[in-house]
Motif scaffolding. Structure first.
Motif, PDB file in Angstrom:
ATOM      1  N   SER A  99      -5.106  43.958  12.968  1.00 20.90           N
ATOM      2  CA  SER A  99      -4.995  43.999  11.507  1.00 20.90           C
ATOM      3  C   SER A  99      -5.399  42.659  10.903  1.00 20.90           C
ATOM      4  CB  SER A  99      -3.560  44.351  11.111  1.00 20.90           C
ATOM      5  OG  SER A  99      -3.407  44.329   9.724  1.00 20.90           O
ATOM      6  N   LEU A 100      -4.942  41.575  11.500  1.00 19.66           N
ATOM      7  CA  LEU A 100      -5.311  40.236  11.018  1.00 19.66           C
ATOM      8  C   LEU A 100      -6.804  39.965  11.226  1.00 19.66           C
ATOM      9  CD1 LEU A 100      -2.179  38.266  12.245  1.00 19.66           C
ATOM     10  CD2 LEU A 100      -2.797  38.781   9.869  1.00 19.66           C
ATOM     11  N   GLU A 101      -7.349  40.421  12.356  1.00 18.87           N
ATOM     12  CA  GLU A 101      -8.792  40.257  12.589  1.00 18.87           C
ATOM     13  C   GLU A 101      -9.597  40.995  11.517  1.00 18.87           C
ATOM     14  OE1 GLU A 101      -8.811  39.790  17.484  1.00 18.87           O
ATOM     15  OE2 GLU A 101      -9.181  41.760  16.593  1.00 18.87           O
ATOM     16  N   GLU A 102      -9.155  42.188  11.159  1.00 22.47           N
ATOM     17  CA  GLU A 102      -9.833  42.983  10.124  1.00 22.47           C
ATOM     18  C   GLU A 102      -9.759  42.272   8.764  1.00 22.47           C
ATOM     19  OE1 GLU A 102     -11.069  46.715  10.100  1.00 22.47           O
ATOM     20  OE2 GLU A 102     -11.723  45.633  11.884  1.00 22.47           O
ATOM     21  N   GLN A 103      -8.591  41.715   8.452  1.00 22.30           N
ATOM     22  CA  GLN A 103      -8.434  40.988   7.188  1.00 22.30           C
ATOM     23  C   GLN A 103      -9.347  39.771   7.149  1.00 22.30           C
ATOM     24  OE1 GLN A 103      -4.320  40.048   6.364  1.00 22.30           O
ATOM     25  NE2 GLN A 103      -3.675  42.134   6.826  1.00 22.30           N
ATOM     26  N   LEU A 104      -9.408  39.034   8.251  1.00 24.53           N
ATOM     27  CA  LEU A 104     -10.271  37.859   8.325  1.00 24.53           C
ATOM     28  C   LEU A 104     -11.734  38.249   8.162  1.00 24.53           C
ATOM     29  CD1 LEU A 104     -10.736  34.854   8.835  1.00 24.53           C
ATOM     30  CD2 LEU A 104     -10.698  35.345  11.294  1.00 24.53           C
ATOM     31  N   GLU A 105     -12.156  39.316   8.832  1.00 23.61           N
ATOM     32  CA  GLU A 105     -13.535  39.780   8.714  1.00 23.61           C
ATOM     33  C   GLU A 105     -13.863  40.169   7.268  1.00 23.61           C
ATOM     34  OE1 GLU A 105     -15.895  43.639  10.259  1.00 23.61           O
ATOM     35  OE2 GLU A 105     -14.867  42.489  11.817  1.00 23.61           O
ATOM     36  N   GLY A 106     -12.936  40.832   6.599  1.00 19.93           N
ATOM     37  CA  GLY A 106     -13.138  41.207   5.200  1.00 19.93           C
ATOM     38  C   GLY A 106     -13.244  39.991   4.302  1.00 19.93           C
ATOM     39  N   ALA A 107     -12.402  38.986   4.540  1.00 20.55           N
ATOM     40  CA  ALA A 107     -12.447  37.759   3.742  1.00 20.55           C
ATOM     41  C   ALA A 107     -13.747  37.008   3.980  1.00 20.55           C
ATOM     42  CB  ALA A 107     -11.248  36.872   4.080  1.00 20.55           C
ATOM     43  N   GLU A 108     -14.207  36.972   5.218  1.00 22.79           N
ATOM     44  CA  GLU A 108     -15.476  36.297   5.526  1.00 22.79           C
ATOM     45  C   GLU A 108     -16.652  37.004   4.845  1.00 22.79           C
ATOM     46  OE1 GLU A 108     -15.271  36.316   9.803  1.00 22.79           O
ATOM     47  OE2 GLU A 108     -14.419  34.297   9.864  1.00 22.79           O
ATOM     48  N   ARG A 109     -16.622  38.347   4.834  1.00 23.04           N
ATOM     49  CA  ARG A 109     -17.671  39.112   4.139  1.00 23.04           C
ATOM     50  C   ARG A 109     -17.660  38.814   2.643  1.00 23.04           C
ATOM     51  NH1 ARG A 109     -16.376  43.464   7.317  1.00 23.04           N
ATOM     52  NH2 ARG A 109     -15.006  44.259   5.710  1.00 23.04           N
ATOM     53  N   ALA A 110     -16.456  38.796   2.056  1.00 21.65           N
ATOM     54  CA  ALA A 110     -16.333  38.517   0.620  1.00 21.65           C
ATOM     55  C   ALA A 110     -16.833  37.109   0.303  1.00 21.65           C
ATOM     56  CB  ALA A 110     -14.878  38.683   0.172  1.00 21.65           C
ATOM     57  N   ASN A 111     -16.501  36.142   1.133  1.00 25.89           N
ATOM     58  CA  ASN A 111     -16.964  34.770   0.917  1.00 25.89           C
ATOM     59  C   ASN A 111     -18.483  34.686   0.989  1.00 25.89           C
ATOM     60  OD1 ASN A 111     -14.484  33.586   0.477  1.00 25.89           O
ATOM     61  ND2 ASN A 111     -14.181  33.010   2.620  1.00 25.89           N
ATOM     62  N   GLU A 112     -19.079  35.388   1.950  1.00 22.83           N
ATOM     63  CA  GLU A 112     -20.536  35.381   2.087  1.00 22.83           C
ATOM     64  C   GLU A 112     -21.193  36.012   0.862  1.00 22.83           C
ATOM     65  OE1 GLU A 112     -24.208  34.514   3.342  1.00 22.83           O
ATOM     66  OE2 GLU A 112     -22.330  33.759   4.173  1.00 22.83           O
ATOM     67  N   GLU A 113     -20.626  37.098   0.371  1.00 21.73           N
ATOM     68  CA  GLU A 113     -21.165  37.736  -0.835  1.00 21.73           C
ATOM     69  C   GLU A 113     -21.068  36.790  -2.035  1.00 21.73           C
ATOM     70  OE1 GLU A 113     -19.078  41.435  -1.263  1.00 21.73           O
ATOM     71  OE2 GLU A 113     -19.924  42.235   0.602  1.00 21.73           O
ATOM     72  N   LEU A 114     -19.957  36.087  -2.144  1.00 23.55           N
ATOM     73  CA  LEU A 114     -19.795  35.120  -3.240  1.00 23.55           C
ATOM     74  C   LEU A 114     -20.797  33.976  -3.116  1.00 23.55           C
ATOM     75  CD1 LEU A 114     -15.911  34.959  -3.513  1.00 23.55           C
ATOM     76  CD2 LEU A 114     -17.503  35.918  -5.196  1.00 23.55           C
ATOM     77  N   ARG A 115     -20.985  33.493  -1.883  1.00 25.75           N
ATOM     78  CA  ARG A 115     -21.965  32.427  -1.659  1.00 25.75           C
ATOM     79  C   ARG A 115     -23.368  32.880  -2.036  1.00 25.75           C
ATOM     80  NH1 ARG A 115     -20.394  31.907   3.559  1.00 25.75           N
ATOM     81  NH2 ARG A 115     -18.399  30.911   3.526  1.00 25.75           N
ATOM     82  N   GLN A 116     -23.725  34.081  -1.629  1.00 31.99           N
ATOM     83  CA  GLN A 116     -25.051  34.613  -1.948  1.00 31.99           C
ATOM     84  C   GLN A 116     -25.223  34.775  -3.459  1.00 31.99           C
ATOM     85  OE1 GLN A 116     -25.548  38.159   0.377  1.00 31.99           O
ATOM     86  NE2 GLN A 116     -25.814  37.021   2.287  1.00 31.99           N
ATOM     87  N   GLY A 117     -24.177  35.232  -4.120  1.00 32.06           N
ATOM     88  CA  GLY A 117     -24.232  35.369  -5.582  1.00 32.06           C
ATOM     89  C   GLY A 117     -24.371  34.025  -6.257  1.00 32.06           C
ATOM     90  N   ALA A 118     -23.670  33.021  -5.774  1.00 23.99           N
ATOM     91  CA  ALA A 118     -23.764  31.673  -6.358  1.00 23.99           C
ATOM     92  C   ALA A 118     -25.153  31.077  -6.121  1.00 23.99           C
ATOM     93  CB  ALA A 118     -22.688  30.770  -5.775  1.00 23.99           C
TER      94      ALA A 118
END
Length: 125
Positions: A99-118
């Protein structure tokens, strides 16, 4: 497949217009596998899959006849749980780790999307 009002285990709603079978087979969250087939693919017993359900790691959908159905995504989680349990980790702890691995993967994806948007906004692309 979930009934019209029943969401997939990740909260998504099924499409109102049913997709062709070929399109649904590409859906990682489509509940295509029976318990017996899922257990065979994961290399576990049906009891192990039920234990993962009791620990709330996976929640299979139910067919109209009440039989459990699993998606490829759920099978990957179950396989990871089996790997941890085979290494001596208790089932509940393995489920929490996943469950924690899944949460971390989701947060990393969200961060990458934010970086790409910026980067796009600031012309860094």
């Amino acid at each position: 497949m979930p009934s019209e009002g029943q969401p997939y285990d990740d909260g998504r709603q099924p499409d109102q217009d049913r997709l062709p079978v070929a399109d649904r087979l590409d859906d990682d969250h489509f509940p295509a596998y029976t318990m017996g087939r899922a257990a065979e693919l994961v290399g576990a017993t049906p009891a192990f899959l039920r234990a993962l359900g009791e620990a709330l790691l996976i929640t299979p959908t139910r067919s109209d006849g009440g039989h459990r159905r699993y998606s490829r995504h759920q099978l990957r989680l179950a396989a990871r749980a089996r790997e941890l349990v085979d290494q001596g980790t208790p089932v509940d702890a393995a489920c929490r780790i996943i469950s924690l691995e899944e949460q971390l993967e989701g947060a990393e994806r969200a961060n990458e999307e934010l970086r790409q948007g910026a980067d796009t906004v600031h012309g860094h692309r």
